[in-house]
Design an enzyme around this catalytic site. Structure first.
Site, PDB file in Angstrom:
ATOM      1  CG  HIS A 372     -45.155  52.704  40.528  1.00  0.00           C
ATOM      2  ND1 HIS A 372     -44.893  54.043  40.380  1.00  0.00           N
ATOM      3  CD2 HIS A 372     -46.462  52.617  40.834  1.00  0.00           C
ATOM      4  CE1 HIS A 372     -45.993  54.739  40.602  1.00  0.00           C
ATOM      5  NE2 HIS A 372     -46.962  53.898  40.876  1.00  0.00           N
ATOM      6  CE  LYS A 563     -30.300  56.450  42.419  1.00  0.00           C
ATOM      7  NZ  LYS A 563     -31.431  56.916  41.654  1.00  0.00           N
ATOM      8  NE  ARG A 564     -35.265  52.047  50.928  1.00  0.00           N
ATOM      9  CZ  ARG A 564     -36.240  51.607  51.711  1.00  0.00           C
ATOM     10  NH1 ARG A 564     -37.207  52.410  52.095  1.00  0.00           N
ATOM     11  NH2 ARG A 564     -36.243  50.374  52.137  1.00  0.00           N
ATOM     12  CE  LYS A 569     -33.773  52.094  44.011  1.00  0.00           C
ATOM     13  NZ  LYS A 569     -34.504  52.952  43.055  1.00  0.00           N
ATOM     14  CB  THR A 671     -38.923  60.751  40.685  1.00  0.00           C
ATOM     15  OG1 THR A 671     -38.758  59.955  41.861  1.00  0.00           O
ATOM     16  CG2 THR A 671     -40.134  60.268  39.917  1.00  0.00           C
ATOM     17  CE  LYS A 675     -38.012  63.988  43.479  1.00  0.00           C
ATOM     18  NZ  LYS A 675     -38.152  62.892  44.447  1.00  0.00           N
TER      19      LYS A 675
HETATM   20  O1  73E Z   1     -38.341  53.635  39.320  1.00  0.00           O
HETATM   21  C1  73E Z   1     -39.062  53.950  40.483  1.00  0.00           C
HETATM   22  C2  73E Z   1     -40.154  54.938  40.128  1.00  0.00           C
HETATM   23  O2  73E Z   1     -39.609  56.159  39.719  1.00  0.00           O
HETATM   24  C3  73E Z   1     -39.679  52.697  41.067  1.00  0.00           C
HETATM   25  O3  73E Z   1     -38.650  51.826  41.438  1.00  0.00           O
HETATM   26  C4  73E Z   1     -40.545  53.048  42.266  1.00  0.00           C
HETATM   27  O4  73E Z   1     -41.567  53.959  41.819  1.00  0.00           O
HETATM   28  C5  73E Z   1     -41.055  55.185  41.321  1.00  0.00           C
HETATM   29  C6  73E Z   1     -42.232  56.070  40.982  1.00  0.00           C
HETATM   30  O5  73E Z   1     -42.885  55.611  39.844  1.00  0.00           O
HETATM   31  C7  73E Z   1     -41.179  51.852  42.879  1.00  0.00           C
HETATM   32  N1  73E Z   1     -41.406  51.652  44.198  1.00  0.00           N
HETATM   33  C8  73E Z   1     -42.011  50.482  44.323  1.00  0.00           C
HETATM   34  N2  73E Z   1     -42.158  49.957  43.146  1.00  0.00           N
HETATM   35  N3  73E Z   1     -41.630  50.809  42.239  1.00  0.00           N
HETATM   36  C9  73E Z   1     -42.442  49.853  45.566  1.00  0.00           C
HETATM   37  C10 73E Z   1     -42.849  48.539  45.577  1.00  0.00           C
HETATM   38  C11 73E Z   1     -43.267  47.954  46.753  1.00  0.00           C
HETATM   39  C12 73E Z   1     -43.267  48.677  47.930  1.00  0.00           C
HETATM   40  C13 73E Z   1     -42.865  49.993  47.927  1.00  0.00           C
HETATM   41  C14 73E Z   1     -42.457  50.589  46.737  1.00  0.00           C
END
Ligand code: 73E
Length: 826
Positions: A372, A563-564, A569, A671, A675
């Site tokens: 991710h 968002k976070r 970002k 995501t 939305k």
């Molecule tokens: O771009 C997003 C993505 O849409 C991405 O940053 C996020 O996952 C979403 C779903 O695919 C994400 N979260 C984490 N890594 N990528 C993450 C890593 C460590 C701890 C918690 C979350």
């Protein structure tokens, strides 16, 4: 396993009445008020009614779940296990009512009792068992797996405290513990007799058995029990229900008779607390793991309990181990549960006595892995020493996997000796680290990214060596979102308008939204569309007034960035533009003609200094602008505290402009972007993640892309990016930065925000904020101009919704099912 005998499999479920109209639901609610909650049925309060309604729905869900399980069992279907350290389901009530087709009945039953459904639904406190996109994606996927009737199970951790509750006090983020369980658990079944032992620490004993085999076992281990808590996820009106099983840690000592008889009563209780700490709290770090021992314990805790569950179900079939991959697939949501790979190896080799080759053959056909993120700081690594102490046998197994893997790589690439160091599962430098992504890739048959762009980056740069070694493993699965929650539930009036025109099929086949296109030229539809949107904006304006005491104009352009908080970002880029607009209003009144309401929301990891500082800056800028009489209604800035699923559901339907402005190459997918567009917001965004595919679907003319492309970002960096140049050349930018650094927004502490500016000018501006500033300002101007023509804006809005069909999680999960998992619906 100490689970109770489940009784005769053929026993019949209690007969349900043929229909359960409102009256029957009402009787159930009253029964639960009295017998489950012990309250007077004459005067239940709203919270009691909410809980009784939830329990009444749980009754219906569990019946359907048992029937669904029997179906899976009798067909001997291949099962999908979706392992995730995070799930972010959001509030369940409305979602479950819609899925069960009981919304009207519930409304009627509650009205009869003197309550409104909306008020009762507002009583629900959502389980925040995830940080953001990754956890929410897992929940969207469970929803789609249920709707597609896949034989699937979600597995995660039952954290006692989810993501912290965020307060904004004097402009600063303050964290409060999120005690989501305080009101009781009305949606789940706690299976207190359904527990698995999980073993950590200890030493590996090597010995030779009677057959002369070398054996390994763990001695002096610490044992903690994992107790199952089950929550039900219904498919959309299809009578099919899946289980999300979350493990809670329980001390093993309670299961040992002597524990409390040792004389040291308080010491015994302390040990109990220490054991149960494992599932106490979700780590609040998004994309920058904290690397704490407790986190690795949590990962193994989830993995060990889950693999025991999987193996128990498989054993019941009485078929050979080599059939495991034919009957099961285990999906790893990020590397967080990747220790499942050595754990399955350990069971097969140490306990089931398969040869290494047999066991490995099974493993690599069972696991699939989704990546991710490509942020270097997010790629998970663990100090080898810690691994050795906590999971000594697993580290041995990882070393053996690595030895064999490197042996093969050496043969495949005899002329590239450096590749070995790059792909090794253990990074060897001054200190040694286990690289979890390398483990996940080597141990899985499939590796996917979450948008087309991201999957290309994985192949071309981050995992390029692995792509050369295992080209067939790499694939893309662009993320998706569930239309049930993210349109039908959060935006019921828009959903109704859509259904009125094209029928309800879009709920399970989102591509049907295309059928709206002929209506974009209908004046009546236009009007209705914009009326719904305006009503949503009115509601959000009321919420803002209640919560923040700020009056905003519903007719203004609602420009939303939720968002976070993370530097990549680029909430900072947004706020720089807000300040630029403010300056234009002050210096030449009349130059800004489109009134705007800026809405920010999101949490920063508690230890992430710069992210928290940017939250503070936004709040200071908001205060300055909102109290400046020269600005009036032209500009309002609002920070809504505690962004979460519940709040997202309020904000998204009321948004005009959706901010998706990450540095190109850094947001794997996003995501939220989906939305917003699904609900008719227009995107202003960079060429990043799924924004690119959204542009391909909705059309370049229906969103506002800007900024450097990801290869341009790389080129600029490698040529020596100099942010100062942008500062010197751009007087508007210069003025903005000088104001921040000079204390304009923090008059009582003039140096407060100096380090924000320093990070841009003197520390390299890692996220290229200054490089993208000018093109962002231009694109924002385009957006404002477009908003002035409301008819054209309405058209863009409708086209966005109608062309977002591709981004349904049903489509995404269907691709996973066909291309990776090899399963179909039951
Ligand atoms: O771009 C997003 C993505 O849409 C991405 O940053 C996020 O996952 C979403 C779903 O695919 C994400 N979260 C984490 N890594 N990528 C993450 C890593 C460590 C701890 C918690 C979350």
């Amino acid at each position: 396993m100490t689970s109770q005998n489940s009784g005769n499999r053929k026993s019949r479920l209690p007969e349900a009445p043929a229909t359960r109209p409102a009256e029957s639901l009402k009787q159930d609610i009253l029964r639960h008020v009295l017998y489950s909650l012990g309250r007077d049925t004459e005067r239940p309060d709203r919270q009691t009614v909410f809980r009784a309604l939830a329990l009444s729905l749980r009754d219906r869900l569990v019946e359907k779940w048992i029937a669904s399980q029997r179906d899976i069992y009798s067909r001997s279907s291949k099962r999908v296990y979706y392992l995730s350290l995070e799930f972010l389901p959001g509030p369940f009530l409305r979602e479950n009512l819609i899925a069960l087709g009981l919304e009207n009945e519930a409304r009627e039953a509650l009205t009869d009792m003197g309550f409104g459904l909306d008020d009762v639904a507002d009583e629900e406190y959502e389980p925040g068992l995830g940080n953001g996109g990754l956890g929410r994606l897992a929940s969207c996927y469970l929803d789609s797996m249920a709707t597609l009737r896949l034989p699937a199970y979600g597995y995660g951790i039952h954290y006692a405290y989810g993501i912290f509750y965020q307060l904004i006090k004097e402009g600063r983020q303050v964290e409060r513990a999120d005690n989501w369980l305080r009101g009781g658990t009305h949606w789940e079944f706690e299976r207190s007799h359904y527990v698995h032992p999980v073993r950590f620490y200890g030493q590996v004993r090597e010995w030779v058995d009677e057959q002369g085999r070398l054996r390994h076992s763990l001695e002096n281990a610490t044992t903690v029990m994992a107790m199952a808590c089950d929550m039900f996820i219904p498919g959309h009106k299809n009578d099919y229900v899946l289980n999300m099983r979350l493990w809670a840690a329980k001390t093993s000592r309670e299961f040992e008779f002597s524990f409390f008889n040792t004389g040291d009563y308080i010491g015994a209780v302390e040990e109990k607390i220490r054991d149960e700490n494992i599932s106490m709290v979700l780590y609040p770090n998004d994309e920058a793991p904290e690397g704490k021992e407790l986190r690795l314990k949590q990962q193994f805790f989830l993995v060990s309990a889950t693999i025991q569950d999987i193996v128990r179900r498989f054993r019941k079939k009485g078929i050979a181990w080599d059939q495991l991959p034919r009957k099961n697939v285990i999906h790893l949501n990020e590397t967080h549960p990747a220790v499942a790979i050595p754990e399955l190896m350990r069971i097969l080799v140490d306990e089931e006595l398969l040869t290494w080759e047999e066991a490995w053959y099974i493993c690599v056909r069972t696991f699939a892995y989704t990546n991710h993120t490509v942020l270097p700081e997010a790629l998970e690594v663990w100090p080898e020493d810690l691994f050795r102490r906590l999971l000594p046998r697993h580290l041995q197994i990882i070393h053996e996997i690595n030895r064999r893997f490197l042996h093969d790589v050496r043969r495949q690439f005899p002329n590239d000796p450096n590749i070995l160091g790059r792909v090794s599962l253990v990074h060897e430098g001054e200190s040694r680290w286990v690289r979890m992504s390398h483990l996940a890739i080597v141990g899985s048959f499939s590796v996917n990214g979450v948008s087309a762009h991201h999957s290309e980056i994985l192949k071309e740069s981050v995992f390029h060596d692995f792509y050369k070694i295992f080209p067939e493993r790499f694939n893309n699965k662009t993320n998706g979102i569930t239309p049930r929650r993210w349109l039908r539930q959060c935006n019921p009036t828009l959903a109704w308008l859509i259904t009125e025109h094209i029928g309800p099929e879009w709920l399970t086949d989102l591509a049907q939204l295309k059928k709206l296109e002929p209506y974009v030229n209908s004046e009546g539809f236009h009007r209705a569309w914009m009326e719904v949107r305006l009503r949503n904006k009115h509601k959000l304006a009321e919420y803002i007034r209640d919560k923040n005491g700020i009056t905003v104009m519903p007719e203004s352009l609602f420009d939303v960035h939720v968002k976070r908080f993370h530097e990549y970002k680029r909430q900072l880029l947004n706020v720089l533009h807000v300040i630029a607009l403010y300056n234009r209003i002050r210096s030449s009144p009349g130059s800004v003609t489109v009134p705007r309401t800026y809405i920010f929301g999101g949490k920063a990891a508690p230890g992430y200094y710069m992210a928290k500082h940017i939250i503070r800056l936004i709040n200071s800028v908001a205060y300055t602008i909102n109290t400046d009489p020269r600005v009036g209604d032209l500009l309002k800035v609002v920070f809504l505290q505690n962004y979460c699923v519940t709040l997202a559901e309020r904000i998204i339907p009321a948004t005009d402009l959706s901010e998706q402005i990450s540095t190109a190459g850094m947001e794997a997918s996003g995501t939220g972007n989906m939305k917003f567009a699904l609900n008719g917001a227009i995107t202003i965004g960079t060429h990043d993640g799924a924004n690119i595919e959204i542009m391909e679907h909705v059309g370049n003319e229906n969103l506002f892309l800007f900024g450097l492309l990801s290869h341009e970002v790389n080129e600029m960096r490698s040529q020596g990016y100099n942010p100062r140049l942008f500062y010197e050349r751009d007087s508007e930018l210069r003025e903005v930065l000088d104001m921040i650094a000079g204390g304009f927004f923090s008059p009582s502490e003039p140096h407060l925000f100096r380090d924000v500016v320093e990070s841009l000018l003197n520390h390299g501006d890692r996220y290229m904020v200054l490089a993208d500033f000018r093109s962002y300002v231009y694109r924002q101007q385009d957006a404002a101009n477009a908003f002035m023509d409301q008819a054209a804006w309405a058209r863009m809005s409708m086209l966005n919704t109608s062309r977002m069909g591709f981004f349904s999680s049903d489509r995404a999960v269907d691709e996973y099912a066909k291309d990776i998992w090899g399963v179909s619906g039951v």
